[in-house]
Design a protein around this motif. Sequence first.
Motif, PDB file in Angstrom:
ATOM      1  N   PHE A 143      24.210  56.035  28.635  1.00 22.84           N
ATOM      2  CA  PHE A 143      23.530  54.865  28.191  1.00 22.84           C
ATOM      3  C   PHE A 143      22.543  55.109  26.979  1.00 22.84           C
ATOM      4  N   GLY A 144      22.706  55.991  26.464  1.00 22.81           N
ATOM      5  CA  GLY A 144      22.052  56.218  25.349  1.00 22.81           C
ATOM      6  C   GLY A 144      20.574  56.596  25.526  1.00 22.81           C
ATOM      7  N   LYS A 145      20.222  56.904  26.481  1.00 27.78           N
ATOM      8  CA  LYS A 145      18.788  57.309  26.929  1.00 27.78           C
ATOM      9  C   LYS A 145      18.309  59.043  26.786  1.00 27.78           C
ATOM     10  N   PRO A 146      17.425  59.162  26.141  1.00 25.76           N
ATOM     11  CA  PRO A 146      16.945  60.642  26.076  1.00 25.76           C
ATOM     12  C   PRO A 146      16.288  61.141  26.870  1.00 25.76           C
ATOM     13  N   LEU A 147      16.590  62.401  27.223  1.00 23.88           N
ATOM     14  CA  LEU A 147      15.754  62.930  28.487  1.00 23.88           C
ATOM     15  C   LEU A 147      14.516  63.949  27.950  1.00 23.88           C
TER      16      LEU A 147
END
Length: 420
Positions: free
Chosen positions: A87-91
């Motif tokens: 989903f293109g979300k950075p941690l």
Amino acid sequence: MSHTAEIIAVGTELLLGNIVNTNARDISQALSAVGVNVFWHTVVGDNPQRLKEALDIARRRADIIITTGGLGPTYDDLTKQTICEAFGKPLVLHPDILETIRVYFEKNVHMKMPSNNVQQAELPKGCTVFDNSVGTAPGCAFEADGVHVLMLPGPPFEMLTMLKNHVVPYLRRLSSEVIVSHDIMTFGLGESPMEELLREKMSHMENPSLATYAKPSEVRLRATAKAASQEEAEAMLAPVVKEVTDFLGDYVYGVDVPGLENACMALLKERGLTFATAESCTGGRVAERITALPGASAVYRGGVVSYWTGVKADVLGVPAEMLDTYGAVSEQTAKAMAQGARRITGADIAVSVTGVAGPDPDERGVPVGIVYIGLATPEGTFCRPCDFGKRRRDRIQDLASNHAFDVLRRCLTGLPISLS
């Protein structure tokens, strides 16, 4: 707005059959109560590529994706990393959560937090955090491209706690509808005869709807309504539940009752009566089911598992000449066993079970599946003969214990113990 959900359970142990996926069941029930339609259950192993493929499919057909498992500290706990990549979300590291995990180890495990647990404090940027009050893996939720993604831990107790405290409130804010169901519990009619009786009615119902679910000698009829509020849904269901229960009459043993043993215990408490058991082929299943219920000591005196003929004679007092003449599997012996259990325990009512569970006929040639349920009361002694046919041993035992509770239930409600 109506929402559709897919539940993705992550864990190779689920695919291998080492554990049962109870999480999907529990989440589905919770989502149904808040008006979210669950259309798909998916199970995928601890493999990032296959999880990514499952996510690609899910995001095209559902606007809520809930995952369980893969949030731990080990090398194969890759659910968060895979979802964030998809989903293109950075941690990002959450220092407050890291401190919570550190304190959890000190207070509950009495050791210093291992370094690999740091990854549990890394969560998608901008997500809603779900605190884990009973474990170390926090959950979270975020929205991306019109899809709500919720990640929950795999251990059932942790998942259930988070589901109740965080997930249900989160989803309730998304849904404008509620789904309410009531279970009409019946005994004595199979699913096919039940469906035949109600086919015409069920085929024309949409909201509310009526569906059948079969168990050994039982059928659960679930009436379900979807509405804008709990009150509106209940008003829609009330006439349906009444009509069905009136139509089925004595076959109904309760509404929203977990099982026959629960119905029997409630009736015994209501009438201030006690009961006892004498079991042969069921090996104590009737006693086990009643004593599993909180408060059973108020109604259950005790029981005898009289597997050997000698125990039937020496403990329960079944006359030796009766056993010689009619055998251990007979109406006469069933009645005598029930009388013996009532006498030695001082219970008001006693139920007995004797039969042939298989895999072979008994020494007298009585076929597999023949079972007698005895009943001893202050008014007299009765018996229900049953022929379950040649089935699996455990299936016959389940059927016999269900019939024992049904005999007790009918006795307590003044109904004839016969099902004819």
